[in-house]
Design a protein around this motif. Structure first.
Motif, short mmCIF file in Angstrom:
data_model
loop_
_atom_site.label_atom_id
_atom_site.label_comp_id
_atom_site.label_asym_id
_atom_site.label_seq_id
_atom_site.Cartn_x
_atom_site.Cartn_y
_atom_site.Cartn_z
N MET A 141 16.51 29.92 30.19
CA MET A 141 16.52 29.68 31.64
C MET A 141 17.40 28.45 31.94
SD MET A 141 14.44 31.99 32.59
CE MET A 141 13.49 33.12 31.61
N GLY B 124 8.26 35.33 17.48
CA GLY B 124 7.63 34.02 17.58
C GLY B 124 6.11 34.11 17.55
N GLY B 125 5.49 32.94 17.58
CA GLY B 125 4.03 32.85 17.43
C GLY B 125 3.24 33.58 18.51
N GLY C 272 14.52 35.07 28.15
CA GLY C 272 15.81 34.49 27.80
C GLY C 272 15.83 33.00 28.03
N LYS D 258 13.43 38.20 14.76
CA LYS D 258 12.40 37.18 14.55
C LYS D 258 11.39 37.27 15.70
CE LYS D 258 10.63 32.90 15.51
NZ LYS D 258 10.45 32.10 16.74
N ALA E 267 15.07 22.08 25.68
CA ALA E 267 14.91 23.50 26.02
C ALA E 267 14.43 24.21 24.76
CB ALA E 267 16.23 24.09 26.51
N SER E 268 13.13 24.15 24.55
CA SER E 268 12.56 24.49 23.24
C SER E 268 12.52 25.98 22.95
CB SER E 268 11.14 23.92 23.16
OG SER E 268 10.42 24.37 24.30
N VAL E 269 13.21 26.77 23.74
CA VAL E 269 13.17 28.23 23.54
C VAL E 269 13.74 28.63 22.18
CG1 VAL E 269 15.30 28.54 24.87
CG2 VAL E 269 13.75 30.45 24.62
N ASP F 218 13.65 24.25 32.50
CA ASP F 218 12.37 24.51 31.85
C ASP F 218 11.42 25.25 32.81
OD1 ASP F 218 9.88 24.37 30.61
OD2 ASP F 218 10.28 22.39 29.75
N PRO F 219 10.99 26.48 32.43
CA PRO F 219 10.13 27.26 33.33
C PRO F 219 8.75 26.62 33.53
CG PRO F 219 10.38 28.38 31.20
CD PRO F 219 11.32 27.20 31.19
N ARG F 220 8.43 25.61 32.71
CA ARG F 220 7.15 24.93 32.92
C ARG F 220 7.27 23.90 34.05
NH1 ARG F 220 6.87 23.71 26.61
NH2 ARG F 220 9.02 23.28 27.23
N THR G 53 10.60 36.41 21.99
CA THR G 53 9.70 35.31 22.35
C THR G 53 8.90 35.67 23.60
OG1 THR G 53 9.64 32.92 22.74
CG2 THR G 53 11.60 34.06 23.54
N ASP G 54 8.40 34.65 24.30
CA ASP G 54 7.52 34.94 25.44
C ASP G 54 8.20 34.70 26.79
OD1 ASP G 54 7.65 32.21 25.30
OD2 ASP G 54 5.50 31.85 25.31
P1 ADP Z 1 8.15 31.18 20.06
O1 ADP Z 1 6.71 30.95 19.70
O2 ADP Z 1 8.45 32.60 20.40
O3 ADP Z 1 9.09 30.59 19.05
P2 ADP Z 1 8.49 28.89 21.80
O4 ADP Z 1 7.23 28.47 22.47
O5 ADP Z 1 8.96 28.12 20.63
O6 ADP Z 1 8.37 30.43 21.45
O7 ADP Z 1 9.68 28.93 22.85
C1 ADP Z 1 9.55 29.62 24.07
C2 ADP Z 1 9.13 28.66 25.17
O8 ADP Z 1 10.19 27.73 25.42
C3 ADP Z 1 8.90 29.30 26.52
O9 ADP Z 1 7.59 29.79 26.64
C4 ADP Z 1 9.18 28.16 27.49
O10 ADP Z 1 8.00 27.59 27.97
C5 ADP Z 1 9.90 27.12 26.66
N1 ADP Z 1 11.16 26.67 27.29
C6 ADP Z 1 11.51 25.37 27.48
N2 ADP Z 1 12.71 25.30 28.08
C7 ADP Z 1 13.14 26.58 28.26
C8 ADP Z 1 14.31 27.16 28.83
N3 ADP Z 1 15.31 26.41 29.32
N4 ADP Z 1 14.41 28.50 28.85
C9 ADP Z 1 13.43 29.27 28.36
N5 ADP Z 1 12.29 28.78 27.82
C10 ADP Z 1 12.15 27.45 27.77
#
Ligand code: ADP
Ligand code: ASP
Ligand code: MG
Length: 438
Positions: free
Chosen positions: A211, A7-8, A209, A5, A240-242, A214-216, A205-206
């Motif tokens: 984390m 992602g956007g 893995g 898959k 943790a929206s990854v 939250d990397p933000r 994704t971007d």
């Molecule tokens: P995609 O468009 O590939 O589905 P998302 O934006 O939905 O990607 O998910 C990736 C994002 O999730 C990352 O850019 C990051 O900012 C965010 N994120 C939030 N919490 C975490 C975490 N614990 N580990 C990794 N990413 C995280």
């Protein structure tokens, strides 16, 4: 065999799409590909899905949707031109325009980002495009019809060696397009992995893995190498929206691992999400921290509440009558709290207060906004004495006021309610203070 898959962000431009095609070609096992709609190319960009929802609200409010539609058209035109493919974009947009003049289905409209991106990517790869509406089946209540979907998708896809499938949506048994909740292409990926019996579900994704935070909020947090399904679900549900928290459900009983990988760093090993940790692996007590803002506390105080059998049940019933899905219900002898997202109270704040007041005449009754929930997750929490104490000590040393504690009945997490204004401070304090446990 692998289900992949993207992602956007991974498919936000022609350049990125070419890069994703290269990733596919690097490994013949990558045979079924699920794609998202084009995401952000830069931090100030707008996701195509957000533009599609904007069109829906423009139509509803009688504004001209054409300028927004043109923005989407431009995004896809750039992609098609950059890929140098022969793709009839005009025809696709004529269809969208003609639908806008009818009684429009918001889910159909929102799904067009995935639909078009998958068609374009399939055209570039020279792979078959298979519409998710024929594979992913929803019940009338908008929930996925799991077994029917796996059977149908499995049967259809067994005729193909390769395919590109749009994420995020499917259709009900009448063929009406239905979507998952936001970020739902992750769920589509899992559904397809299950249906074709994949050995691995790669989610590109971007980030490199999952984390530990939250990397933000935390600069370069430590990466998680392995994480269990249960831990991931707790973390993603709590922010943790990854990966979408429901992406685990289709594969839970099969044990298909999910690997989170970074499109911009394909050499990075990413994170493995597994049903169980390998037996010989050293397990850290804490796997990660996550959190969300935007919660409210509905609090009812009444002397001798403990003697009124059924009181708590009635409060929750009233909440259900107003469509409130709650997160926690901490109680003490004379107090019950219902903690739920603030958005649930938006249209029923006065009514719910009046209803409880009329029925019970409590001593105190209020809704307090501005709460954040932070969770510390780890399979090792229950077996390592002192993690909960350490969490509370860190928070108290940082001078943060705790509004609620829930030591998670799953024995997998500790959840702390704090003021929203302390949210980032709490995440930072916990990340620094718990580093020896990661
Ligand atoms: P995609 O468009 O590939 O589905 P998302 O934006 O939905 O990607 O998910 C990736 C994002 O999730 C990352 O850019 C990051 O900012 C965010 N994120 C939030 N919490 C975490 C975490 N614990 N580990 C990794 N990413 C995280
Ligand atoms: N495009 C949809 C969204 O933005 C689904 C996804 O990206 O997974 O929510
Ligand atoms: Mg996502």
């Amino acid at each position: 065999m692998k289900t992949v898959k993207f992602g956007g962000t991974s498919l936000a431009s022609a350049e990125m799409m070419k890069h994703c095609a290269d990733i596919l070609k690097m490994d013949d096992a990558r045979r079924f590909v699920v794609v998202s709609a084009p995401g952000k190319r830069s931090s100030d960009d707008i996701k195509v899905t957000d533009l599609l929802y904007r069109i829906y609200s423009e139509v509803l409010n009688d504004y001209d949707p054409e300028p927004t539609l043109l923005l989407i058209y431009e995004r896809f035109r750039e992609i098609v031109e950059g890929l140098e493919i022969d793709f009839d974009l005009e025809k696709e947009f004529d269809e969208i325009r003609s639908q806008l003049n009818h009684d429009i289905n918001v889910n159909w409209l929102a799904s067009r980002g995935e639909y078009l991106n998958a068609k374009i990517f399939a055209c570039y790869l020279g792979w078959p495009f298979i519409d998710a509406k024929d594979l992913i089946i929803f019940k009338q209540n908008h929930l996925l019809s799991h077994h029917l979907t796996y059977k149908t998708a499995g049967a259809i896809l067994s005729d193909f060696s390769h395919a590109v499938i749009p994420g995020f949506y499917g259709a009900d048994t009448h063929g009406v397009i239905t979507t998952f909740s936001r970020g739902g292409s992750d769920v589509t990926g899992a559904v397809i992995a299950r249906s074709v019996g994949a050995d691995l579900y790669e989610n590109w994704t971007d980030v490199s893995g999952v984390m530990t935070a939250d990397p933000r909020i935390i600069d370069h947090p430590k990466q998680v190498k392995w994480i269990s399904y249960r831990e991931l679900r707790e973390l993603s549900y709590m922010g943790a929206s990854v990966l979408h928290e429901d992406a685990i459900l289709p594969i839970r009983s099969t044990g298909i691992p999910i690997q989170i990988r970074n499109t911009m760093d394909p050499e990075a090993e990413g994170t493995m999400i597994v049903s169980k940790y390998p037996v010989d692996m050293h397990q850290h007590p804490v796997t990660g921290i996550a959190g969300k803002t935007g919660f409210s506390n509905l609090q009812i105080e009444m002397a001798l509440m403990n003697t009124q059998v059924g009181f708590g049940a009635r409060i929750l019933e009233i909440c259900a009558e107003y469509g409130i899905s709650y997160e926690h219900t901490p109680t003490s002898i004379d107090i019950i709290s219902v903690i739920a997202e603030t958005s649930y109270f938006e249209n029923c704040r006065r009514e719910i207060i009046m209803k409880i007041d009329q029925e019970f005449h409590p001593d105190k009754l209020f809704i307090e906004d501005g709460m954040a929930l932070v969770t510390v997750v780890g399979e090792g929490i229950s077996t390592n004495v002192g993690v909960a104490a350490k969490v509370l000590q860190i928070i108290s040393n940082a001078g943060i006021n705790v509004r609620m504690i829930d030591a998670g009945c799953s024995e997998l997490n500790i959840i702390i309610g704090i003021n929203e204004t302390d949210y980032e401070k709490t995440i930072r304090a916990l990340y620094d203070g718990l580093h020896e446990y990661f």
